[in-house]
Design a protein around this motif. Structure first.
Motif, PDB file in Angstrom:
ATOM      1  N   MET A 168      43.580  89.023   2.103  1.00 41.06           N
ATOM      2  CA  MET A 168      45.039  88.337   1.731  1.00 41.06           C
ATOM      3  C   MET A 168      45.713  89.183   0.617  1.00 41.06           C
ATOM      4  SD  MET A 168      43.827  84.466   1.389  1.00 41.06           S
ATOM      5  CE  MET A 168      45.409  83.998   0.708  1.00 41.06           C
ATOM      6  N   ASP A 169      45.010  90.102  -0.006  1.00 39.91           N
ATOM      7  CA  ASP A 169      45.577  90.893  -0.964  1.00 39.91           C
ATOM      8  C   ASP A 169      46.644  91.863  -0.302  1.00 39.91           C
ATOM      9  OD1 ASP A 169      46.288  91.808  -3.592  1.00 39.91           O
ATOM     10  OD2 ASP A 169      44.974  93.166  -3.422  1.00 39.91           O
ATOM     11  N   GLY A 170      47.936  91.814  -0.806  1.00 39.05           N
ATOM     12  CA  GLY A 170      48.996  92.604  -0.416  1.00 39.05           C
ATOM     13  C   GLY A 170      49.682  91.984   1.073  1.00 39.05           C
ATOM     14  N   MET A 171      49.261  90.682   1.345  1.00 38.35           N
ATOM     15  CA  MET A 171      50.034  90.018   2.414  1.00 38.35           C
ATOM     16  C   MET A 171      51.529  89.560   2.010  1.00 38.35           C
ATOM     17  SD  MET A 171      48.689  86.483   4.265  1.00 38.35           S
ATOM     18  CE  MET A 171      46.908  87.158   4.631  1.00 38.35           C
ATOM     19  N   THR A 172      52.180  89.497   2.976  1.00 36.79           N
ATOM     20  CA  THR A 172      53.554  89.066   2.946  1.00 36.79           C
ATOM     21  C   THR A 172      53.819  87.794   3.293  1.00 36.79           C
ATOM     22  OG1 THR A 172      54.306  91.306   3.259  1.00 36.79           O
ATOM     23  CG2 THR A 172      55.839  89.724   3.848  1.00 36.79           C
ATOM     24  N   ILE A 173      54.286  86.737   2.312  1.00 35.94           N
ATOM     25  CA  ILE A 173      54.624  85.400   2.824  1.00 35.94           C
ATOM     26  C   ILE A 173      55.987  85.187   2.572  1.00 35.94           C
ATOM     27  CG2 ILE A 173      54.004  83.088   2.285  1.00 35.94           C
ATOM     28  CD1 ILE A 173      51.344  83.863   1.568  1.00 35.94           C
TER      29      ILE A 173
END
Length: 928
Positions: free
Chosen positions: A826-831
């Motif tokens: 999840m680190d660096g994921m775009t939401i």
């Protein structure tokens, strides 16, 4: 592993008892049973030829070839039914095209693991046995193979083995296979296959050697070691020798001294097999092993119940074994963990560190280090430890020569590393993967020191300087030191002259180094040139610094002017507001005068309250005021018809509220509720249903200002203490769009350090901290994203006091391994166009405010160093009251969550100073 350790009873290793077994282990047991059915016949065929007709053969007419054929049939029993049935149709053409594509891909990138696996599968399907063997050989040179790949390879080779040379080739494959990972099934195959060669020269010793090595390696394995022991016993039972009974006895005794699953069945089998009573020492060792088994059961059952890769369960098992300290068991549990977690560098580091510090056996240590870098070649720490281990154990050094193949491979590796950083890091992330160019510096150092190739080293340093490092003095000095050690004076001088012109951070340092070198090694002409260049450069640097300082001062002045303008604007706005208030007051006064003229002055108007700053009312007046006003400054109700509706509402609220003084003895059944909306109408009516769900509510006391406005907090008193404790669970519950804070009722004047924070501030490895979330992200949306990586126990969105989201959240997973996987994914994921950051929850330490210093009063008591008024520290510290009249202040601080503490009652009226009139004060001054 040490053979002696595995052979003794003290080296028994815990494995799960017969009970619920994993699917893979059930298959392993079934396979072992199938092979053991064939084993006696294979032994019969081979042993008859080796020992002679004196052997009690149960099945006559069995030849060596028959035994080999039966064993080959049993070995290939697990293969798919149509494995060797070739169908030449359209699928064959598709397979050939796919094989060509995979071979071309491997010619480009030989480190593509999946490509190797797919190629071997297709070649095996097409019956290209020679190509399959070559493909497997190439893959095994680059990667360690899994148990499944080795078993498939070994079964194919066994089925094609025809003579003694082929058997030796299979033996070599078995030796390679057992070195990659610890695999009980491969050891079992090895032992059973070696039985087929018992008729050859030294065959019997070979079989016993293989089985003994298998016991040393996996005999302590609690779930899979049993098959090795049983196969070895069956082999010894089938051999006709005078000492065979003693060997079987010895195997039974060794096995019963080791904690293994299904030990009870083995003990019963020994009792049935043995003609003599079992010795007492064997029974004692057996009981001791049963006790050890009970200690290991929780860890083995945890492994059986968990799903692969079971890293957390293996880590707990390793910690337990390391506390016990048995080296053979510690080795085995590390090896078992690495079978499923071979790509976890930290596990390899911990294993190699244990071997380096505890066992220090050269062959074992170097073997593990070599396997570690084969599995995780991208981890620098593993390579560093490998090199240190080779140095520690005296491995011969290889001298690099300019024409050697190794040097070309090293240069190629450096080139590939630089290209990777450029393509994968700089172009994708717009950041330098190596800002200090450490890779190129090491390359240049190797070229200069080991290859005596200063020309190549200078080219590398030119590239380093062109990457934006020419302005740093430390980079130039690093290059200068390399030239001093391996170059010549001319290039040293040239490097320093360039450094003087280019350096912008510490030019004085570079100039000093240049002058020092010319003073010791240069001529007078060189010295004059160096002095001229350094003086010119330093003068230019000083001019640039003066200009930069002036520019910075101008910017600071502009900021000050802007701040002054903002201050004046705020003052003007404040004065305008005050002026509007004055006009409104005049207007209200005029309306009141008009009402008086019309005869509405039957009732007495309330007197205006004076506001006196930094003054304390007399004691009697303060007591009357407290009795009249109640606990929190609510004025007494007055029957007045105010001129405006706002005053009517305020007076009505104050009139209806009963004046109940706070009782500190009821703090245990009272909670303090804050952060409520100021606009809440009738807070008692709205809050009562919410808190009655926790228990019977005795009273709700909302706090109002002097004007009758709700101040956003109140006290809720329950009938029972357990209801108050249950009400604390309502903390952070949303009420009219704001999070309601519920805390214990504590008098902070008595407990100044009391603080309530609901959540942990320590490291929580199973909880994640998520930042950068869009403000529109809801709890349900975040949970939908997080649950893909594990079981989510709780999600908390962080809000401010107004209930607005801050873009932060805490996500709690079921265990540490799930949280670790979620961080990686999840680190660096775009939401919603926001890039989030995810890390393990580890809040920073809160800064504890320093307590004010205290000093001794003349009477010996501790008093604050300085006491400021209600408005804080004033502009001046001058005291305008004569010292003779100064008295210590006795004003007590108001408690934050409760009443002000009662003033201390004096024991003697003589201690109070007599009141003085103005005339007495004048006489006192004239006396001086």
């Amino acid at each position: 592993m040490a053979t002696a350790a595995a052979a003794s009873a003290s080296e028994a290793e815990p494995e799960p008892k017969a009970g619920p077994t994993a699917e893979g282990e059930e298959d392993g047991v079934k396979t072992a049973r199938t092979r053991r059915k064939v084993l006696p016949r294979a032994v019969a065929a081979a042993a008859y030829k080796a020992v002679g007709p004196g052997w009690d053969q149960q099945e006559e007419g069995v030849s060596e070839s028959d035994g080999d054929e039966e064993y080959a049939m049993a070995s290939s029993a697990e293969s798919s039914p149509g494995e060797y049935e070739w169908e030449y149709d359209e699928e064959e053409e598709k397979n050939q095209l796919e094989i060509e594509r995979l071979e071309e891909q491997l010619s480009i990138n030989v480190y593509d693991y999946n490509c190797h696996v797919d190629l071997i599968r297709l070649l095996r399907l097409e019956g290209e046995l020679t190509k399959v063997r070559m493909a497997r050989q190439k893959m095994s040179e680059i990667f360690p193979l899994t148990e499944e790949l080795w078993l498939e390879w070994l079964h194919d080779e066994i089925s094609m083995a025809l003579d003694g040379l082929d058997r030796e080739h299979v033996y070599e494959l078995f030796e390679k296979a057992v070195k990659d990972y610890i695999c009980p099934n491969i050891w079992l195959e090895y032992g059973q296959y070696s039985v087929g060669g018992i008729g050859q020269k030294g065959g019997l010793e070979k079989v016993r050697s293989v089985f003994e090595r298998a016991l040393s390696s996996v005999g302590l394995h609690m779930t899979k070691g049993l098959a090795i022991w049983e196969a070895y016993r069956e082999f010894e039972s089938a051999i006709v020798e005078a000492a065979r009974l003693e060997k079987v006895h010895n195997l039974f005794r060794r096995q019963l001294a080791i904690p293994l699953y299904d030990m009870e069945a083995t003990f019963a089998e020994y009792e049935e097999w043995s003609e003599d009573p079992i010795p007492e020492s064997v029974i004692q060792n057996y009981n001791k092993a049963l006790q050890q088994l009970e200690r290991y059961k929780p860890y083995e059952e945890a492994l059986l119940q968990a799903e692969a890769p079971r890293l957390a369960e293996y880590q707990a098992y390793i910690d337990f074994e390391m506390k016990i300290g048995d080296p053979a068991r510690v080795q085995l549990i590390f090896e078992r963990a690495l079978v499923e977690n071979c790509l976890v560098p930290d596990l390899w580091i911990r294993y190699s560190q244990y071997l380096d510090r505890q066992l220090k056996v050269k062959d074992l240590v170097l073997s593990v280090h070599n396997r570690a870098v084969r599995n995780c070649p991208w981890t620098v720490a593993l390579w560093t430890r490998y090199l240190l281990a080779m140095e520690r154990h005296g491995v011969d050094h290889r001298v690099i020569s300019d024409s050697s193949k190794e040097l070309e491979e090293l240069r190629s590796a450096f080139t590939r590393a630089l290209e990777y950083l450029k393509q994968e890091v700089e172009e994708r992330f717009n950041e330098s993967g190596d800002p200090s160019c450490m890779i190129m510096q090491n390359w240049a150092r190797i070229e200069a020191r080991l290859c005596n190739n200063m020309q190549k080293a200078r080219e590398l340093w030119d590239s380093i300087m062109t990457k934006g490092n020419a302005k740093y003095a430390n980079m130039w000095l690093e290059y200068y030191n390399l030239e001093r050690a391996h170059g010549d004076t001319q290039h040293c001088r040239k490097a320093l002259h360039r450094a003087v012109q280019c350096t912008s951070d510490y030019p004085e340092h570079v100039c000093e180094v240049l002058l020092t070198m010319e003073r010791t090694e240069g001529t007078l002409e060189d010295w004059d040139i160096a002095v001229q260049k350094t003086e010119t450069r330093l003068a230019r640097v000083n001019e640039q610094r003066i200009k930069a300082a002036e520019k910075e001062a101008a910017l600071a002045q502009q900021e000050e002017e802007k701040a002054e303008q903002r201050k004046r604007a705020r003052a003007e706005k404040k004065a305008l507001k005050k002026k509007k208030k004055t006009r409104g007051a005049d207007k209200r006064k005029a309306e009141e005068d008009d009402e008086k003229e019309w005869g509405d002055d039957e009732e007495e108007q309330p007197s205006k309250r004076r506001k006196v700053e930094n003054s304390t009312p007399p004691a009697g007046e303060a007591q009357d005021l407290e009795a009249e006003m109640g606990l929190f400054g609510k004025s007494a109700p007055v029957d007045v018809d105010p001129p405006s509706k706002q005053k009517e509402r305020a007076a009505a609220l104050k009139r209806d509220m009963p004046k109940v003084p706070h009782d500190s003895s009821k703090d245990s059944i009272t909670v303090f509720v804050s952060n409520l909306p100021y606009s809440m109408d009738e807070p008692e009516v709205k809050l009562r249903p919410l808190f009655e769900a926790c228990g019977e509510v005795t009273e709700i006391r909302p706090i109002f200002s002097n004007r009758g406005d709700f101040r956003g907090y109140c006290y809720v008193e329950f009938k029972e203490e357990k209801s108050a404790l249950q009400a604390l669970e309502l903390d952070r519950k949303t009420v009219e769009g704001r999070p309601m804070f519920v805390s214990p009722c504590v008098d902070k004047s008595k407990h100044p350090d009391f603080k309530v924070f609901r959540y942990s501030t320590a490291l929580e490895k199973h909880k994640l901290f998520v930042s950068g979330l869009p403000f529109s992200c809801t709890k349900e949306e975040l949970e939908e994203i997080c649950k893909a990586h594990g079981t989510v126990k709780d999600i908390r969105l962080v809000t401010n006091r107004a209930g607005k989201p801050k873009g932060l959240a805490y996500v709690e997973y079921e265990n540490e391994s799930q949280a670790s996987q979620a961080v990686l994914k999840m680190d660096g994921m775009t939401i919603k166009e926001n890039v989030i950051k995810v890390a393990i929850s580890n809040p920073p330490q809160r800064k504890v405010p320093e307590k004010p210093e205290t000093k001794k009063a003349p009477g010996g008591g501790m008093v604050p160093r300085q006491i400021y008024g209600a408005r804080g520290k004033g502009r001046t510290q001058l005291c305008l009251l004569p010292r003779a009249l100064q008295r210590p202040s006795t004003t007590a601080a108001q408690a934050e969550n409760g009443p002000a503490p009662q003033p201390a009652v004096t024991t003697s009226a003589a201690t109070e100073a007599p009141k003085m009139s103005n005339a007495d004060f004048a006489k006192l001054l004239l006396r001086k």
